[in-house]
Design a protein around this motif. Structure first.
Motif, PDB file in Angstrom:
ATOM      1  N   PRO A 177      49.080  39.871  36.082  1.00 20.17           N
ATOM      2  CA  PRO A 177      48.262  39.166  37.371  1.00 20.17           C
ATOM      3  C   PRO A 177      48.473  40.687  38.132  1.00 20.17           C
ATOM      4  CG  PRO A 177      51.089  37.571  36.343  1.00 20.17           C
ATOM      5  CD  PRO A 177      49.824  39.166  35.337  1.00 20.17           C
ATOM      6  N   GLY A 178      47.427  40.937  38.691  1.00 19.35           N
ATOM      7  CA  GLY A 178      47.140  41.774  39.573  1.00 19.35           C
ATOM      8  C   GLY A 178      47.010  43.210  39.022  1.00 19.35           C
ATOM      9  N   SER A 179      46.592  43.385  37.977  1.00 21.78           N
ATOM     10  CA  SER A 179      47.160  44.235  37.134  1.00 21.78           C
ATOM     11  C   SER A 179      46.325  44.671  35.903  1.00 21.78           C
ATOM     12  CB  SER A 179      48.253  45.433  37.572  1.00 21.78           C
ATOM     13  OG  SER A 179      48.046  46.692  37.566  1.00 21.78           O
ATOM     14  N   VAL A 180      46.046  46.112  34.918  1.00 24.65           N
ATOM     15  CA  VAL A 180      46.091  45.317  34.088  1.00 24.65           C
ATOM     16  C   VAL A 180      46.858  46.366  32.756  1.00 24.65           C
ATOM     17  CG1 VAL A 180      44.789  47.463  33.945  1.00 24.65           C
ATOM     18  CG2 VAL A 180      44.221  46.225  31.706  1.00 24.65           C
ATOM     19  N   VAL A 181      47.517  46.438  31.453  1.00 24.50           N
ATOM     20  CA  VAL A 181      48.343  47.605  31.266  1.00 24.50           C
ATOM     21  C   VAL A 181      47.358  47.987  30.086  1.00 24.50           C
ATOM     22  CG1 VAL A 181      49.903  48.156  29.878  1.00 24.50           C
ATOM     23  CG2 VAL A 181      50.748  46.639  31.333  1.00 24.50           C
ATOM     24  N   ILE A 182      47.084  49.326  30.001  1.00 23.06           N
ATOM     25  CA  ILE A 182      46.554  49.501  28.857  1.00 23.06           C
ATOM     26  C   ILE A 182      47.199  50.444  27.972  1.00 23.06           C
ATOM     27  CG2 ILE A 182      44.484  51.214  28.090  1.00 23.06           C
ATOM     28  CD1 ILE A 182      45.530  51.189  32.139  1.00 23.06           C
ATOM     29  N   PRO A 183      47.396  49.733  26.453  1.00 23.22           N
ATOM     30  CA  PRO A 183      48.111  50.295  25.744  1.00 23.22           C
ATOM     31  C   PRO A 183      47.508  51.566  24.397  1.00 23.22           C
ATOM     32  CG  PRO A 183      48.046  48.315  25.302  1.00 23.22           C
ATOM     33  CD  PRO A 183      47.231  48.174  26.196  1.00 23.22           C
TER      34      PRO A 183
ATOM     35  N   ASP B 186      36.691  41.332  35.582  1.00 22.43           N
ATOM     36  CA  ASP B 186      36.406  40.896  36.100  1.00 22.43           C
ATOM     37  C   ASP B 186      35.828  41.340  37.471  1.00 22.43           C
ATOM     38  OD1 ASP B 186      35.863  39.173  33.634  1.00 22.43           O
ATOM     39  OD2 ASP B 186      37.264  38.029  34.751  1.00 22.43           O
ATOM     40  N   HIS B 187      36.708  41.507  38.613  1.00 21.22           N
ATOM     41  CA  HIS B 187      36.652  41.810  40.021  1.00 21.22           C
ATOM     42  C   HIS B 187      36.728  43.581  40.159  1.00 21.22           C
ATOM     43  CE1 HIS B 187      38.206  37.522  39.774  1.00 21.22           C
ATOM     44  NE2 HIS B 187      37.285  37.582  40.646  1.00 21.22           N
ATOM     45  N   GLY B 188      37.086  44.290  39.289  1.00 19.38           N
ATOM     46  CA  GLY B 188      37.254  45.536  39.190  1.00 19.38           C
ATOM     47  C   GLY B 188      38.754  46.238  39.483  1.00 19.38           C
ATOM     48  N   PHE B 189      38.783  47.556  39.454  1.00 17.76           N
ATOM     49  CA  PHE B 189      40.217  47.679  39.964  1.00 17.76           C
ATOM     50  C   PHE B 189      40.529  48.518  40.571  1.00 17.76           C
ATOM     51  CE2 PHE B 189      39.360  46.326  35.203  1.00 17.76           C
ATOM     52  CZ  PHE B 189      40.189  46.128  35.009  1.00 17.76           C
TER      53      PHE B 189
ATOM     54  N   LEU C  27      45.241  60.293  44.701  1.00 13.21           N
ATOM     55  CA  LEU C  27      43.663  59.509  45.358  1.00 13.21           C
ATOM     56  C   LEU C  27      43.466  58.240  44.675  1.00 13.21           C
ATOM     57  CD1 LEU C  27      41.779  59.165  42.382  1.00 13.21           C
ATOM     58  CD2 LEU C  27      41.916  62.164  42.262  1.00 13.21           C
ATOM     59  N   VAL C  28      42.228  57.566  45.310  1.00 12.10           N
ATOM     60  CA  VAL C  28      42.642  55.850  45.033  1.00 12.10           C
ATOM     61  C   VAL C  28      40.864  55.683  45.170  1.00 12.10           C
ATOM     62  CG1 VAL C  28      42.252  53.703  46.015  1.00 12.10           C
ATOM     63  CG2 VAL C  28      44.556  55.058  47.224  1.00 12.10           C
ATOM     64  N   LEU C  29      41.377  55.241  43.126  1.00  9.05           N
ATOM     65  CA  LEU C  29      39.314  55.017  42.940  1.00  9.05           C
ATOM     66  C   LEU C  29      39.318  53.643  43.168  1.00  9.05           C
ATOM     67  CD1 LEU C  29      39.975  57.046  39.903  1.00  9.05           C
ATOM     68  CD2 LEU C  29      38.307  57.442  41.768  1.00  9.05           C
ATOM     69  N   HIS C  30      38.255  52.937  43.463  1.00  6.85           N
ATOM     70  CA  HIS C  30      37.692  51.806  44.128  1.00  6.85           C
ATOM     71  C   HIS C  30      37.072  51.423  42.534  1.00  6.85           C
ATOM     72  CE1 HIS C  30      40.187  50.921  47.429  1.00  6.85           C
ATOM     73  NE2 HIS C  30      39.724  52.164  48.210  1.00  6.85           N
ATOM     74  N   VAL C  31      37.123  51.242  41.440  1.00  6.26           N
ATOM     75  CA  VAL C  31      36.218  50.943  40.566  1.00  6.26           C
ATOM     76  C   VAL C  31      35.616  49.790  40.229  1.00  6.26           C
ATOM     77  CG1 VAL C  31      35.541  51.116  37.674  1.00  6.26           C
ATOM     78  CG2 VAL C  31      37.668  52.490  39.052  1.00  6.26           C
ATOM     79  N   HIS C  32      34.474  49.196  40.378  1.00  2.03           N
ATOM     80  CA  HIS C  32      34.222  47.800  41.303  1.00  2.03           C
ATOM     81  C   HIS C  32      33.791  47.153  39.832  1.00  2.03           C
ATOM     82  CE1 HIS C  32      34.322  48.741  45.271  1.00  2.03           C
ATOM     83  NE2 HIS C  32      33.617  49.718  45.330  1.00  2.03           N
ATOM     84  N   ARG C  33      32.865  46.632  39.870  1.00  2.42           N
ATOM     85  CA  ARG C  33      32.583  45.233  38.216  1.00  2.42           C
ATOM     86  C   ARG C  33      31.940  46.071  37.791  1.00  2.42           C
ATOM     87  NH1 ARG C  33      31.372  39.101  37.702  1.00  2.42           N
ATOM     88  NH2 ARG C  33      31.120  39.197  35.020  1.00  2.42           N
TER      89      ARG C  33
ATOM     90  N   VAL D 205      47.277  50.809  37.913  1.00  5.31           N
ATOM     91  CA  VAL D 205      46.502  50.069  38.443  1.00  5.31           C
ATOM     92  C   VAL D 205      46.078  48.855  38.768  1.00  5.31           C
ATOM     93  CG1 VAL D 205      44.614  49.027  36.616  1.00  5.31           C
ATOM     94  CG2 VAL D 205      45.280  51.656  36.244  1.00  5.31           C
ATOM     95  N   GLU D 206      45.618  48.285  39.828  1.00  3.31           N
ATOM     96  CA  GLU D 206      45.900  46.421  40.017  1.00  3.31           C
ATOM     97  C   GLU D 206      44.262  46.036  40.089  1.00  3.31           C
ATOM     98  OE1 GLU D 206      48.170  46.919  43.518  1.00  3.31           O
ATOM     99  OE2 GLU D 206      47.300  48.498  43.954  1.00  3.31           O
ATOM    100  N   GLY D 207      44.398  44.923  39.813  1.00  3.49           N
ATOM    101  CA  GLY D 207      42.639  44.141  39.528  1.00  3.49           C
ATOM    102  C   GLY D 207      42.840  43.423  38.678  1.00  3.49           C
ATOM    103  N   ASP D 208      41.707  43.786  37.840  1.00  4.43           N
ATOM    104  CA  ASP D 208      40.780  43.362  37.506  1.00  4.43           C
ATOM    105  C   ASP D 208      39.433  43.400  36.342  1.00  4.43           C
ATOM    106  OD1 ASP D 208      39.479  40.837  37.183  1.00  4.43           O
ATOM    107  OD2 ASP D 208      41.032  40.231  38.695  1.00  4.43           O
TER     108      ASP D 208
END
Length: 405
Positions: free
Chosen positions: A317-323, A210-213, A177-183, A205-208
């Protein structure tokens, strides 16, 4: 959640549509009847409750709705316990041992029950009745368990839980499944990411912020074999998603044709305005078993480093890491700890690519030795962050050896 045989799904073209009950008089009346029935059976046997539920259902054409609502009441709001003066297996052994020394007869039965009741009264330091022994002899059978507590929901809450469970059931057979999580508010992102980690879902996860993931989550049908446990974990993530304000979900499903047995690809879509209601608290969930074990071990260590479970988003860049954790020292130093557990090869490749892009100097990777990194095509030689290797348990002293050096 609901078992597969109680799901009511239909298809519109290639899209799967789960059953949803409206909050009308008919649905509320059904829910109210079931709640009243369960309330009246507190302190009674589960078998008696099941018989009453079957009678209430009768020969209704909506029997799966009746059974679905009843199932949710039993598994989500009821507590059933085994009540016996001893563990039933031990009690049976003592009764049968005494019975073997006498000729079977009503009088002998009364004598055995009296003898055992007197013996248990001395052992347990309370009066044990013969009726307790008779009731406890097979109290471990499901139908003999006692309904000791009923956390009564409102009819509306039960219907909301039913509608959510029908949608959750769609995800049992998801390929991905793909989640588009907006701002959204950053706290909503953090809650969603915590639940993704809590259920150990394979998510990229891709995105940031500020703009969403865009979050791609593998489903049970994407694994080498259909995993019921993983499918349930994926479904358990959905109530957490409902706490996010603005999102869209797209899922690809593989369903078995009831006649041919062949797998057919279906689609499923959901949006934030779907009307579903979450029963998860908006606060912080519990940790996974590995994280919980590590946190518990940390409390027993004599160190100035404070372990925080708050999730911190590490942008790349283009994503996020969640420790998983943050370590904070009184002098202001901080470290982030990311635990890499059991994942598919392409997930590992993406994970380590993210770490390389992050260029973070205060990140520690804890990697399970059970991972076959070579087979996954992952080379850790060019990973510049410190690495802690562990087998079954991640030990605090291994992490402290790095942060204190």
């Amino acid at each position: 959640m609901l078992p597969s045989d109680l799901l009511i799904l239909r298809t519109e073209g290639n899209t799967v549509v789960p059953k949803q009950l409206p909050l009308d008089n008919r649905s509320l009346a059904m829910a109210s009847e079931l709640i009243a029935l369960v309330r009246s059976r507190v302190n009674q046997r589960q078998g008696d409750l099941d018989r009453q539920l079957n009678q209430l259902e009768g020969d209704s054409v909506d029997y799966r709705i009746w059974r679905g609502l009843a199932h949710l009441l039993k598994v989500s709001f009821c507590t059933f316990e085994t009540l016996s003066p001893l563990e039933p297996q031990q009690l049976r052994q003592r009764v049968f041992t005494l019975s073997a020394a006498s000729v079977p007869s009503p009088r002998a039965t009364e004598q055995i029950l009296t003898q055992l009741a007197d013996s248990l009264s001395q052992e347990l330091n309370r009066e044990v009745q013969r009726s307790e022994i008779q009731a406890g002899l097979y109290a471990d059978l499901k139908e003999n368990q006692i309904l000791t507590r009923f956390e009564e929901p409102t009819p509306e809450a039960l219907i909301h839980r039913y509608n959510l469970s029908q949608v959750q059931g769609v995800l049992y057979q998801a390929a991905y499944l793909v989640l588009h999580v907006h701002r959204n508010d950053p706290g909503e992102y953090k809650l969603l990411f915590r639940y993704l980690k809590l259920y150990q879902l394979m998510a990229y996860v891709e995105g940031d912020a500020d703009h969403g993931f865009t979050i791609t989550v593998d489903g049970a049908a994407s694994l080498f074999g259909m995993s019921t446990r993983y499918g349930l974990k994926l479904a358990m993530m959905l109530p957490a998603l409902l706490h996010v304000t603005n999102w869209e979900l797209e899922a690809v499903l593989y369903q078995r044709d009831s006649f041919t047995g062949d797998a057919r690809q279906r689609q499923f879509q959901l949006q934030h305005d779907c009307g579903l209601v979450s029963h998860y608290p908006p606060g912080k969930p519990y940790d996974s078993m590995l994280e919980r074990s590590f946190a518990n071990r940390w409390t027993a260590v004599n160190t100035d480093w404070k372990l925080e479970r708050e999730v911190e988003l590490l942008p790349v860049p283009g994503s996020v890491v969640i420790p998983d954790f943050r370590l904070v020292h009184p002098d202001g130093r901080t470290w982030l700890l990311e635990i890499v557990g059991y994942w598919r090869p392409d997930y590992l490749q993406k994970k380590f690519a993210q770490v390389r892009k992050a260029s973070c100097t205060n990140l520690i990777l804890a990697i399970s030795e059970r991972l076959n990194l070579e087979k996954a095509g992952v080379d850790v030689k060019d990973v510049t962050v410190p690495i802690v290797w562990f087998k079954r348990e991640l030990l605090p002293k291994a992490v402290l050896a790095i942060v204190d050096s």
